[in-house]
Design an enzyme around this catalytic site. Structure first.
Site, short mmCIF file in Angstrom:
data_model
loop_
_atom_site.label_atom_id
_atom_site.label_comp_id
_atom_site.label_asym_id
_atom_site.label_seq_id
_atom_site.Cartn_x
_atom_site.Cartn_y
_atom_site.Cartn_z
N ARG A 296 0.82 -1.23 0.00
CA ARG A 296 0.00 0.00 0.00
C ARG A 296 0.85 1.28 0.00
O ARG A 296 0.51 2.28 0.64
CB ARG A 296 -0.96 0.03 1.19
N SER B 137 -11.00 -1.17 3.48
CA SER B 137 -10.30 -1.42 4.75
C SER B 137 -9.78 -0.11 5.30
O SER B 137 -9.03 0.60 4.62
CB SER B 137 -9.12 -2.37 4.54
N GLU C 49 -5.02 3.06 6.60
CA GLU C 49 -4.76 2.88 5.16
C GLU C 49 -5.41 4.03 4.39
O GLU C 49 -4.86 4.55 3.43
CB GLU C 49 -5.33 1.55 4.67
C1 LIG Z 1 -15.69 -1.54 -1.06
C2 LIG Z 1 -14.21 -1.25 -1.21
C3 LIG Z 1 -13.33 -2.30 -1.45
C4 LIG Z 1 -11.97 -2.04 -1.59
N1 LIG Z 1 -11.13 -3.09 -1.81
C5 LIG Z 1 -9.81 -2.87 -1.94
C6 LIG Z 1 -8.90 -3.94 -2.17
O1 LIG Z 1 -9.28 -5.11 -2.27
N2 LIG Z 1 -7.58 -3.65 -2.26
C7 LIG Z 1 -7.10 -2.37 -2.17
O2 LIG Z 1 -5.89 -2.17 -2.28
N3 LIG Z 1 -7.94 -1.33 -1.96
C8 LIG Z 1 -9.27 -1.54 -1.86
N4 LIG Z 1 -10.11 -0.48 -1.64
C9 LIG Z 1 -9.56 0.89 -1.50
C10 LIG Z 1 -9.49 1.71 -2.80
O3 LIG Z 1 -10.52 1.33 -3.70
C11 LIG Z 1 -8.14 1.59 -3.48
O4 LIG Z 1 -7.10 2.10 -2.65
C12 LIG Z 1 -8.08 2.35 -4.83
O5 LIG Z 1 -6.90 2.03 -5.49
C13 LIG Z 1 -8.15 3.88 -4.67
O6 LIG Z 1 -8.33 4.44 -5.95
P1 LIG Z 1 -9.12 5.82 -6.17
O7 LIG Z 1 -9.03 6.18 -7.60
O8 LIG Z 1 -10.48 5.73 -5.60
O9 LIG Z 1 -8.22 6.78 -5.31
P2 LIG Z 1 -8.70 7.98 -4.36
O10 LIG Z 1 -9.42 7.42 -3.19
O11 LIG Z 1 -9.40 9.02 -5.15
O12 LIG Z 1 -7.29 8.54 -3.88
C14 LIG Z 1 -6.44 7.78 -3.05
C15 LIG Z 1 -5.09 8.51 -2.96
O13 LIG Z 1 -4.47 8.47 -4.24
C16 LIG Z 1 -4.19 9.78 -4.71
N5 LIG Z 1 -4.42 9.76 -6.17
C17 LIG Z 1 -5.50 9.29 -6.82
N6 LIG Z 1 -5.34 9.38 -8.15
C18 LIG Z 1 -4.11 9.93 -8.35
C19 LIG Z 1 -3.35 10.29 -9.51
N7 LIG Z 1 -3.80 10.11 -10.75
N8 LIG Z 1 -2.12 10.85 -9.31
C20 LIG Z 1 -1.63 11.04 -8.07
N9 LIG Z 1 -2.30 10.74 -6.95
C21 LIG Z 1 -3.53 10.18 -7.08
C22 LIG Z 1 -5.14 10.70 -3.95
O14 LIG Z 1 -4.59 12.00 -3.80
C23 LIG Z 1 -5.27 9.98 -2.60
O15 LIG Z 1 -4.22 10.35 -1.74
C24 LIG Z 1 -11.49 -0.71 -1.50
C25 LIG Z 1 -12.38 0.34 -1.29
C26 LIG Z 1 -13.73 0.08 -1.14
C27 LIG Z 1 -14.68 1.22 -0.92
#
Ligand SMILES: Cc1cc2nc3c(=O)[nH]c(=O)nc-3n(C[C@H](O)[C@H](O)[C@H](O)COP(=O)(O)OP(=O)(O)OC[C@H]3O[C@@H](n4cnc5c(N)ncnc54)[C@H](O)[C@@H]3O)c2cc1C
Length: 306
Positions: free
Chosen positions: A179, A229, A299
């Site tokens: 992560r 998580s 996380e």
């Molecule tokens: C129901 C559920 C299940 C999930 N299951 C998992 C799982 O199995 N495994 C897992 O690892 N995670 C899981 N997650 C967490 C999450 O979906 C992941 O961490 C995902 O990769 C985040 O992507 P996002 O685009 O939503 O990022 P965001 O939540 O929008 O951002 C997360 C971070 O990344 C940064 N960021 C986003 N895009 C960029 C970019 N283009 N450039 C630079 N920085 C950026 C943001 O500033 C922020 O700090 C889950 C979440 C939910 C709600």
């Protein structure tokens, strides 16, 4: 500078992206929590990402990058400055004999990419089908599940650095670990990544995706808004099990609750505030430390003012 003036100047710099003022962030986060962003920009093109970053830098305005908002808790007072949502959705797939090279924009949703790869009979991405984030957010977080992580398939990542230079680095320079990536420590914006994945058989890929989807349906509280998580896994313990062993399932402040189904998730039962979620987080951390002597680490990312 006045809000209206910033709005006008920023709008002039952008090709297709629209600027919204005082945009409620609960509309843009999976948790459905968060006060207003002063300015909210959705950028589908590299030029607009670049222009927004440049504008923020020149005018000393805070800039927050957002993907799909699935791993963040935004404060009730919202986010000062500009929130830049990355929506670059370019995608090219080159199939070779054994492997496929996938060039994917950072705004592409993992679920959508998994479906496209299934159709093209490219395997190894099944684990990501149920992660509700963008490719950019997944690279930033080195997202993973079921024994796979983004780092397993990434060849290189292209980003805009703090001076808006477009830079490409190989996976080895991304400093990936659990992560974590170099992007979690730098003010850079991920633009695209190249993935390499093996060709596979549709039925097998589909079977794996179905198995993982079933497991998520059974084990995760998907009916409620959350950020997945809440805490990271420990080096010598599974955090959800530890929380459960402290009898914290169901612990609730207002509408924020430790899920009864999965102790690793904090869910929004309806009208939870960021403050309530933080109170649950603090209580869980303290109880786990007192009862087990272990420190658990967040996380999810906290954005804005609380
Ligand atoms: C129901 C559920 C299940 C999930 N299951 C998992 C799982 O199995 N495994 C897992 O690892 N995670 C899981 N997650 C967490 C999450 O979906 C992941 O961490 C995902 O990769 C985040 O992507 P996002 O685009 O939503 O990022 P965001 O939540 O929008 O951002 C997360 C971070 O990344 C940064 N960021 C986003 N895009 C960029 C970019 N283009 N450039 C630079 N920085 C950026 C943001 O500033 C922020 O700090 C889950 C979440 C939910 C709600």
């Amino acid at each position: 500078m006045e809000k209206q003036k910033i709005y006008e100047l920023l709008t002039k710099e952008l090709k297709t992206a629209k600027v919204m003022i005082d945009e409620p962030m609960n509309k843009h986060t999976n948790f459905k929590i968060g006060g207003p962003a002063d300015f909210y920009v959705v950028a589908k093109q590299l030029e607009d990402v670049k222009a927004t970053m440049q504008f923020a830098k020149e005018n000393e305005i805070l800039l927050t990058i957002l993907g799909n908002g699935s791993n963040v808790l935004v404060g009730d007072k919202g986010i000062r400055g500009i929130v830049l949502k990355i929506a670059i959705e370019e995608l090219t797939i080159q199939k070779e004999q054994e492997y496929a090279k996938i060039t994917v924009g950072s705004g592409v949703l993992l679920g959508k990419l998994a479906q496209i790869l299934l159709k093209k009979e490219i395997s190894g991405f099944e684990f990501a089908a149920g992660i509700p984030g963008t490719l950019g957010g997944a690279v930033y977080m080195n997202a993973g599940a079921y024994g796979n992580e983004m780092k397993d398939m990434i060849k290189e990542v292209t980003y805009l650095d703090e001076n808006q230079n477009l830079v490409t680095i190989p996976k080895e320079q991304c400093d990936f670990s659990y992560r974590h990536s170099i992007f979690s420590t730098k003010p850079w914006t991920i633009i695209q990544a190249i993935l390499q994945l093996p060709n596979g058989k549709k039925e097998q890929i589909k079977a794996k995706m179905d198995e993982y989807a079933k497991s998520r349906q059974e084990k995760q509280p998907l009916k409620y808004p959350s950020a997945g998580s809440t805490f990271k896994r420990g080096t010598d313990f599974i955090t959800a099990k530890l929380i459960d062993s402290c009898n914290l399932k169901g612990y609730r402040v207002g509408d924020a609750q430790v899920s009864e189904l999965h102790a690793g998730f904090i869910i929004n039962l309806g009208k939870a505030t960021a403050k309530e979620v933080l109170q649950v987080i603090e209580h869980v951390k303290q109880e786990v430390a007192t009862q087990t002597g272990k420190n658990i680490e967040l996380e999810i990312k906290l954005l804005g003012e609380f």
